[in-house]
Design an enzyme around this catalytic site. Structure first.
Site, PDB file in Angstrom:
ATOM      1  N   HIS A  55       0.814  -1.221   0.000  1.00 39.04           N
ATOM      2  CA  HIS A  55       0.000   0.000   0.000  1.00 39.04           C
ATOM      3  C   HIS A  55       0.851   1.277   0.000  1.00 39.04           C
ATOM      4  O   HIS A  55       0.455   2.283  -0.575  1.00 39.04           O
ATOM      5  CB  HIS A  55      -0.946   0.005   1.200  1.00 39.04           C
ATOM      6  CG  HIS A  55      -0.239  -0.166   2.515  1.00 39.04           C
ATOM      7  ND1 HIS A  55       0.178  -1.398   2.968  1.00 39.04           N
ATOM      8  CD2 HIS A  55       0.148   0.733   3.442  1.00 39.04           C
ATOM      9  CE1 HIS A  55       0.786  -1.253   4.130  1.00 39.04           C
ATOM     10  NE2 HIS A  55       0.785   0.038   4.441  1.00 39.04           N
TER      11      HIS A  55
ATOM     12  N   CYS B  61       7.931  -1.336  -1.873  1.00 41.60           N
ATOM     13  CA  CYS B  61       7.201  -1.136  -0.621  1.00 41.60           C
ATOM     14  C   CYS B  61       7.719   0.162  -0.020  1.00 41.60           C
ATOM     15  O   CYS B  61       8.426   0.914  -0.693  1.00 41.60           O
ATOM     16  CB  CYS B  61       7.327  -2.334   0.330  1.00 41.60           C
ATOM     17  SG  CYS B  61       8.939  -2.654   1.049  1.00 41.60           S
TER      18      CYS B  61
ATOM     19  N   SER C   4      10.016   0.913   2.257  1.00 38.48           N
ATOM     20  CA  SER C   4      11.483   0.985   2.296  1.00 38.48           C
ATOM     21  C   SER C   4      12.128   0.146   1.204  1.00 38.48           C
ATOM     22  O   SER C   4      13.307   0.332   0.912  1.00 38.48           O
ATOM     23  CB  SER C   4      11.994   0.494   3.650  1.00 38.48           C
ATOM     24  OG  SER C   4      11.749  -0.901   3.770  1.00 38.48           O
TER      25      SER C   4
ATOM     26  N   ILE D  87      12.778  -2.904   1.649  1.00 37.32           N
ATOM     27  CA  ILE D  87      13.445  -3.989   2.368  1.00 37.32           C
ATOM     28  C   ILE D  87      12.544  -5.214   2.509  1.00 37.32           C
ATOM     29  O   ILE D  87      12.928  -6.324   2.115  1.00 37.32           O
ATOM     30  CB  ILE D  87      13.926  -3.519   3.753  1.00 37.32           C
ATOM     31  CG1 ILE D  87      14.950  -2.394   3.611  1.00 37.32           C
ATOM     32  CG2 ILE D  87      14.503  -4.685   4.551  1.00 37.32           C
ATOM     33  CD1 ILE D  87      15.273  -1.663   4.903  1.00 37.32           C
ATOM     34  N   GLY D  88      11.374  -5.030   3.046  1.00 30.24           N
ATOM     35  CA  GLY D  88      10.489  -6.162   3.313  1.00 30.24           C
ATOM     36  C   GLY D  88      10.115  -6.941   2.067  1.00 30.24           C
ATOM     37  O   GLY D  88      10.203  -8.180   2.039  1.00 30.24           O
TER      38      GLY D  88
ATOM     39  N   HIS E 252      26.881  -8.047 -11.931  1.00 31.98           N
ATOM     40  CA  HIS E 252      27.586  -8.986 -11.056  1.00 31.98           C
ATOM     41  C   HIS E 252      26.703 -10.098 -10.507  1.00 31.98           C
ATOM     42  O   HIS E 252      27.211 -11.198 -10.250  1.00 31.98           O
ATOM     43  CB  HIS E 252      28.210  -8.248  -9.866  1.00 31.98           C
ATOM     44  CG  HIS E 252      29.326  -7.350 -10.255  1.00 31.98           C
ATOM     45  ND1 HIS E 252      30.130  -6.740  -9.321  1.00 31.98           N
ATOM     46  CD2 HIS E 252      29.799  -6.940 -11.454  1.00 31.98           C
ATOM     47  CE1 HIS E 252      31.035  -5.999  -9.928  1.00 31.98           C
ATOM     48  NE2 HIS E 252      30.852  -6.099 -11.233  1.00 31.98           N
TER      49      HIS E 252
ATOM     50  N   ARG F  73       9.154   5.365  -0.039  1.00 33.20           N
ATOM     51  CA  ARG F  73       9.327   6.445   0.932  1.00 33.20           C
ATOM     52  C   ARG F  73      10.748   6.995   0.932  1.00 33.20           C
ATOM     53  O   ARG F  73      11.023   7.992   1.598  1.00 33.20           O
ATOM     54  CB  ARG F  73       8.956   5.949   2.329  1.00 33.20           C
ATOM     55  CG  ARG F  73       7.476   5.626   2.468  1.00 33.20           C
ATOM     56  CD  ARG F  73       7.136   5.117   3.846  1.00 33.20           C
ATOM     57  NE  ARG F  73       5.704   4.873   3.949  1.00 33.20           N
ATOM     58  CZ  ARG F  73       5.169   3.916   4.682  1.00 33.20           C
ATOM     59  NH1 ARG F  73       5.952   3.107   5.394  1.00 33.20           N
ATOM     60  NH2 ARG F  73       3.862   3.765   4.728  1.00 33.20           N
TER      61      ARG F  73
ATOM     62  N   ARG G 118      33.674 -14.449 -14.025  1.00 31.80           N
ATOM     63  CA  ARG G 118      33.940 -14.803 -12.625  1.00 31.80           C
ATOM     64  C   ARG G 118      32.702 -14.745 -11.751  1.00 31.80           C
ATOM     65  O   ARG G 118      32.664 -15.323 -10.669  1.00 31.80           O
ATOM     66  CB  ARG G 118      35.023 -13.894 -12.045  1.00 31.80           C
ATOM     67  CG  ARG G 118      34.628 -12.431 -11.941  1.00 31.80           C
ATOM     68  CD  ARG G 118      35.831 -11.574 -11.510  1.00 31.80           C
ATOM     69  NE  ARG G 118      35.564 -10.169 -11.648  1.00 31.80           N
ATOM     70  CZ  ARG G 118      35.150  -9.387 -10.656  1.00 31.80           C
ATOM     71  NH1 ARG G 118      34.971  -9.876  -9.446  1.00 31.80           N
ATOM     72  NH2 ARG G 118      34.935  -8.104 -10.876  1.00 31.80           N
TER      73      ARG G 118
ATOM     74  N   ARG H 109      29.217 -17.787  -8.796  1.00 29.57           N
ATOM     75  CA  ARG H 109      28.581 -17.227  -7.591  1.00 29.57           C
ATOM     76  C   ARG H 109      27.077 -17.146  -7.764  1.00 29.57           C
ATOM     77  O   ARG H 109      26.319 -17.448  -6.838  1.00 29.57           O
ATOM     78  CB  ARG H 109      29.169 -15.852  -7.296  1.00 29.57           C
ATOM     79  CG  ARG H 109      30.638 -15.884  -6.977  1.00 29.57           C
ATOM     80  CD  ARG H 109      31.231 -14.504  -6.909  1.00 29.57           C
ATOM     81  NE  ARG H 109      32.676 -14.575  -6.751  1.00 29.57           N
ATOM     82  CZ  ARG H 109      33.501 -13.675  -7.200  1.00 29.57           C
ATOM     83  NH1 ARG H 109      33.049 -12.614  -7.847  1.00 29.57           N
ATOM     84  NH2 ARG H 109      34.787 -13.814  -7.022  1.00 29.57           N
TER      85      ARG H 109
END
Length: 145
Positions: free
Chosen positions: A9, A65, A67, A69-70, A98, A109, A132, A136
């Site tokens: 939201h 979202c 931030s 992050i979530g 990479h 935000r 390289r 990974r």
């Protein structure tokens, strides 16, 4: 390109702006929601986005979202997704070059519309460098238990 976009939201407005921006650039965009700013849980939309990227329905994903992050954590629960939280174009470039990131995450935000567009442009125009980095990235997609 086929690109899926989802948010919570807090990022509905940025999602709408980026969806239209991507369409104007000629991309096929699947908006996975939400449609309104009514409160929702970001994991639900992160998982939905991860699913369509993992199964190949979308080539890339955009996760938003408050931030960033979530929702990035939610997307990264799927081992076929490599979601990078970015805040400026260089991190978007490095995520592709990479890490072969297939999902970009940003915080509505924390990141303005112009910067979000610049990050998206950088992300979508950068190829995976291979070399390289390939081994990974393979480990990221195939974690050992």
């Amino acid at each position: 390109m086929r690109i899926a976009i989802a948010s919570d939201h807090a990022a509905v407005d940025l999602k709408a702006t980026l969806r239209e921006y991507l369409i104007d650039l000629g991309h096929e965009v699947a908006d996975l929601g939400p449609e309104t700013a009514d409160r929702v849980d970001y994991p639900d939309y992160g998982y939905k986005l991860a699913s369509v990227v993992a199964d190949g329905t979308a080539e890339f994903g955009v996760a938003l979202c408050g931030s960033g992050i979530g929702i990035s954590i939610a997307v990264n629960r799927d081992p076929k997704c490599r979601c990078a939280l970015v805040s400026e174009p260089l991190s978007a470039i490095l995520a592709r070059e990479h890490n072969d990131a297939n999902v970009i995450a940003m915080g509505a935000r924390l990141t303005g519309e112009d910067m979000a567009k610049a990050c998206l442009d950088a992300f979508l125009s950068t190829e995976f460098g291979g070399g390289r980095h390939a081994g990974r990235v393979e480990k990221l997609s195939n974690p050992k238990s």
